[in-house]
Motif scaffolding. Sequence first.
Motif, mmCIF file in Angstrom:
data_model
loop_
_atom_site.group_PDB
_atom_site.id
_atom_site.type_symbol
_atom_site.label_atom_id
_atom_site.label_comp_id
_atom_site.label_asym_id
_atom_site.label_seq_id
_atom_site.Cartn_x
_atom_site.Cartn_y
_atom_site.Cartn_z
ATOM 1 N N ASN A 274 -12.985 68.771 4.605
ATOM 2 C CA ASN A 274 -12.618 69.855 3.690
ATOM 3 C C ASN A 274 -12.074 71.091 4.401
ATOM 4 O O ASN A 274 -11.464 71.951 3.758
ATOM 5 C CB ASN A 274 -13.831 70.267 2.843
ATOM 6 C CG ASN A 274 -14.221 69.209 1.843
ATOM 7 O OD1 ASN A 274 -13.461 68.288 1.582
ATOM 8 N ND2 ASN A 274 -15.422 69.322 1.303
ATOM 9 N N ASP A 275 -12.279 71.197 5.704
ATOM 10 C CA ASP A 275 -11.814 72.377 6.445
ATOM 11 C C ASP A 275 -10.451 72.170 7.072
ATOM 12 O O ASP A 275 -10.027 72.961 7.921
ATOM 13 C CB ASP A 275 -12.835 72.770 7.519
ATOM 14 C CG ASP A 275 -14.106 73.339 6.903
ATOM 15 O OD1 ASP A 275 -14.038 73.823 5.765
ATOM 16 O OD2 ASP A 275 -15.157 73.279 7.560
ATOM 17 N N GLY A 276 -9.738 71.097 6.675
ATOM 18 C CA GLY A 276 -8.370 70.913 7.115
ATOM 19 C C GLY A 276 -8.255 70.458 8.558
ATOM 20 O O GLY A 276 -9.158 69.823 9.114
ATOM 21 N N PHE A 277 -7.123 70.774 9.173
ATOM 22 C CA PHE A 277 -6.842 70.310 10.527
ATOM 23 C C PHE A 277 -6.343 71.475 11.378
ATOM 24 O O PHE A 277 -5.870 72.490 10.873
ATOM 25 C CB PHE A 277 -5.788 69.197 10.520
ATOM 26 C CG PHE A 277 -4.457 69.609 9.946
ATOM 27 C CD1 PHE A 277 -3.444 70.096 10.755
ATOM 28 C CD2 PHE A 277 -4.213 69.530 8.587
ATOM 29 C CE1 PHE A 277 -2.224 70.482 10.231
ATOM 30 C CE2 PHE A 277 -2.999 69.917 8.043
ATOM 31 C CZ PHE A 277 -2.000 70.397 8.865
ATOM 32 N N ASP A 278 -6.461 71.294 12.692
ATOM 33 C CA ASP A 278 -5.963 72.258 13.655
ATOM 34 C C ASP A 278 -4.801 71.633 14.428
ATOM 35 O O ASP A 278 -4.764 70.414 14.655
ATOM 36 C CB ASP A 278 -7.053 72.664 14.651
ATOM 37 C CG ASP A 278 -8.238 73.324 13.965
ATOM 38 O OD1 ASP A 278 -8.016 74.124 13.044
ATOM 39 O OD2 ASP A 278 -9.379 73.026 14.354
ATOM 40 N N ILE A 279 -3.858 72.485 14.839
ATOM 41 C CA ILE A 279 -2.783 72.050 15.724
ATOM 42 C C ILE A 279 -2.997 72.730 17.072
ATOM 43 O O ILE A 279 -3.043 73.961 17.157
ATOM 44 C CB ILE A 279 -1.394 72.395 15.157
ATOM 45 C CG1 ILE A 279 -1.193 71.719 13.793
ATOM 46 C CG2 ILE A 279 -0.309 71.955 16.118
ATOM 47 C CD1 ILE A 279 0.155 71.998 13.158
ATOM 48 N N LEU A 280 -3.150 71.908 18.098
ATOM 49 C CA LEU A 280 -3.439 72.398 19.436
ATOM 50 C C LEU A 280 -2.314 71.999 20.382
ATOM 51 O O LEU A 280 -1.522 71.099 20.093
ATOM 52 C CB LEU A 280 -4.764 71.821 19.949
ATOM 53 C CG LEU A 280 -5.960 71.838 19.003
ATOM 54 C CD1 LEU A 280 -7.141 71.123 19.643
ATOM 55 C CD2 LEU A 280 -6.336 73.264 18.628
ATOM 56 N N GLY A 281 -2.283 72.657 21.533
ATOM 57 C CA GLY A 281 -1.325 72.266 22.545
ATOM 58 C C GLY A 281 -1.246 73.257 23.670
ATOM 59 O O GLY A 281 -1.335 74.474 23.437
ATOM 60 N N LYS B 26 -7.819 62.363 15.414
ATOM 61 C CA LYS B 26 -6.681 63.134 15.920
ATOM 62 C C LYS B 26 -5.547 62.213 16.332
ATOM 63 O O LYS B 26 -5.719 60.994 16.450
ATOM 64 C CB LYS B 26 -7.104 63.990 17.108
ATOM 65 C CG LYS B 26 -7.620 63.185 18.296
ATOM 66 C CD LYS B 26 -8.137 64.096 19.395
ATOM 67 C CE LYS B 26 -8.723 63.274 20.543
ATOM 68 N NZ LYS B 26 -9.257 64.145 21.615
ATOM 69 N N ASP B 27 -4.399 62.820 16.557
ATOM 70 C CA ASP B 27 -3.260 62.133 17.152
ATOM 71 C C ASP B 27 -2.531 63.147 18.030
ATOM 72 O O ASP B 27 -2.551 64.358 17.747
ATOM 73 C CB ASP B 27 -2.331 61.575 16.072
ATOM 74 C CG ASP B 27 -1.366 60.532 16.629
ATOM 75 O OD1 ASP B 27 -1.522 60.157 17.807
ATOM 76 O OD2 ASP B 27 -0.466 60.101 15.884
ATOM 77 N N GLU C 256 2.915 69.723 24.901
ATOM 78 C CA GLU C 256 2.113 68.714 24.220
ATOM 79 C C GLU C 256 1.581 69.298 22.914
ATOM 80 O O GLU C 256 1.356 70.513 22.797
ATOM 81 C CB GLU C 256 0.932 68.276 25.092
ATOM 82 C CG GLU C 256 -0.036 69.418 25.426
ATOM 83 C CD GLU C 256 -1.225 68.987 26.250
ATOM 84 O OE1 GLU C 256 -1.278 67.792 26.597
ATOM 85 O OE2 GLU C 256 -2.096 69.830 26.528
ATOM 86 N N PHE C 257 1.394 68.435 21.928
ATOM 87 C CA PHE C 257 0.886 68.862 20.632
ATOM 88 C C PHE C 257 -0.148 67.853 20.143
ATOM 89 O O PHE C 257 0.049 66.638 20.269
ATOM 90 C CB PHE C 257 2.024 68.996 19.619
ATOM 91 C CG PHE C 257 2.999 70.093 19.966
ATOM 92 C CD1 PHE C 257 2.792 71.384 19.511
ATOM 93 C CD2 PHE C 257 4.093 69.837 20.772
ATOM 94 C CE1 PHE C 257 3.680 72.395 19.848
ATOM 95 C CE2 PHE C 257 4.989 70.835 21.107
ATOM 96 C CZ PHE C 257 4.774 72.119 20.644
ATOM 97 N N VAL C 258 -1.253 68.376 19.591
ATOM 98 C CA VAL C 258 -2.343 67.549 19.080
ATOM 99 C C VAL C 258 -2.690 68.023 17.675
ATOM 100 O O VAL C 258 -2.874 69.235 17.459
ATOM 101 C CB VAL C 258 -3.599 67.634 19.977
ATOM 102 C CG1 VAL C 258 -4.700 66.738 19.437
ATOM 103 C CG2 VAL C 258 -3.261 67.282 21.414
ATOM 104 N N VAL C 259 -2.785 67.111 16.724
ATOM 105 C CA VAL C 259 -3.280 67.415 15.384
ATOM 106 C C VAL C 259 -4.668 66.797 15.281
ATOM 107 O O VAL C 259 -4.834 65.581 15.463
ATOM 108 C CB VAL C 259 -2.352 66.847 14.298
ATOM 109 C CG1 VAL C 259 -2.961 67.062 12.911
ATOM 110 C CG2 VAL C 259 -0.973 67.504 14.377
ATOM 111 N N VAL C 260 -5.683 67.621 15.019
ATOM 112 C CA VAL C 260 -7.071 67.160 15.027
ATOM 113 C C VAL C 260 -7.793 67.687 13.796
ATOM 114 O O VAL C 260 -7.617 68.850 13.399
ATOM 115 C CB VAL C 260 -7.787 67.611 16.321
ATOM 116 C CG1 VAL C 260 -7.694 69.124 16.504
ATOM 117 C CG2 VAL C 260 -9.243 67.166 16.328
ATOM 118 N N ASP C 261 -8.593 66.830 13.153
ATOM 119 C CA ASP C 261 -9.384 67.248 12.002
ATOM 120 C C ASP C 261 -10.375 68.321 12.434
ATOM 121 O O ASP C 261 -11.047 68.184 13.469
ATOM 122 C CB ASP C 261 -10.124 66.051 11.397
ATOM 123 C CG ASP C 261 -10.843 66.418 10.112
ATOM 124 O OD1 ASP C 261 -10.229 66.323 9.036
ATOM 125 O OD2 ASP C 261 -12.020 66.819 10.190
#
Length: 401
Positions: free
Chosen positions: A249-256, A298-299, A286-291
């Motif tokens: 419910n708290d969405g996802f973060d984009i990291l890198g 994540k991916d 680099e980019f990471v999408v993580v719950d």
Amino acid sequence: MPDDPNGDPYCCKVYEFPVPPCLGGGNCDIYDVVVETGDCNPDGTYHLWLDFEVNNPGNDFFEVWGPDGQYLGFFQLGQLPLHIPNFPGNGGPNDELKVCINDQPNCCAVVEFPAPDCDPCQIVDLSIDAGDCTSDSTYVVDISFEVLNPSIVSFFGVWANGELIGTWSLNDLPLSINNFPWGGGAHDVIKICIMNPNQQPLCCIEEEIMAPDCLNPNCHIWDLQVLATECLCGQFFAVITFEHNGGGNDGFDILGNGNNYGNYPYNTTQPIILGPFDGDGVTPWEFVVVDHNHPDCKDAVDLGVIDCDNVAAHEPNAVGSLVLSPNPAADWIQVSAQMPGQNYLGAADVDVIQSDGRLVRTVQVANGSNFTLDVSDLPAGMYRLVLKTGYGSLQASFAKQ
């Protein structure tokens, strides 16, 4: 005194002198202040008796303040010694009291005195264990604790993420709550308060607990794609798309690259455009999408090095140049094209192609050298613009917000 026979008054002089204190003269003065403390109340206040002497009060009333300037009331001198049944202590070893004669701001006395230990209660030896899931949004929580100084109190309340979910007797401990509500995140906050007979909290304790994994085992993020836009002033934008299922419910973060570029709800319109970033030809991006709630969901994509100075590495045009601005675009794109030895390209065809290769629009323009293209009705995404002129073709990519 009679006048003299000649009609002149006798010689006179006026003299002022202080009135003796026994007759009420002199300055107002509070002295011999006596404070006695008594038993504690369940709410942490305590009984207090106040007495004092006063010279020349000027009226029959006085006022009292407690710790931190808390006003306690207006009283008659005839009420001395005064009983204050709920004196509010400050929780420390000493308390302070101030007394002033009414309308006499300079006639006051302040006294500090030892305060009784009136901690209404204290919760110790707290144990909270999260158990199995009982539904897709609840789980078992086992609670145990001890209470010091409970007074006459025998009930406690439990809050889940700020919401009261029930009250129980201390005799119910250890307590098992079979339907503790999950807040939707990796952690939940549980608060326990001892309650007075009016259902008001006397003392509380709060703790964060880990939500069980059984609440959301199906989170999946896949097919992450990151495309770099054409460089502008040595910088580029990253255009991000991905597929997802069962996220928290708290969405996802984009990291890198050691940065967190933000938290987004799963209903955020894609693509997500980040930047600008420096295409310095050195930094591997680099980019990471993580719950947000499930760090194992994540991916990731290694975009690699972007060298904006090496135009040939990113510009597919063998000759000439094609500049699209702004990029990313919202409503329109200004297109500027050049071919060697040609200042005016004349009539041209323009194709707009989606990232999956589908042709979404073909238009004709009067002058391919410089024109404006309306893209307001295009869905957000990554596109390729192909300009076909009598002198050759040019192409460049753009992102639609």
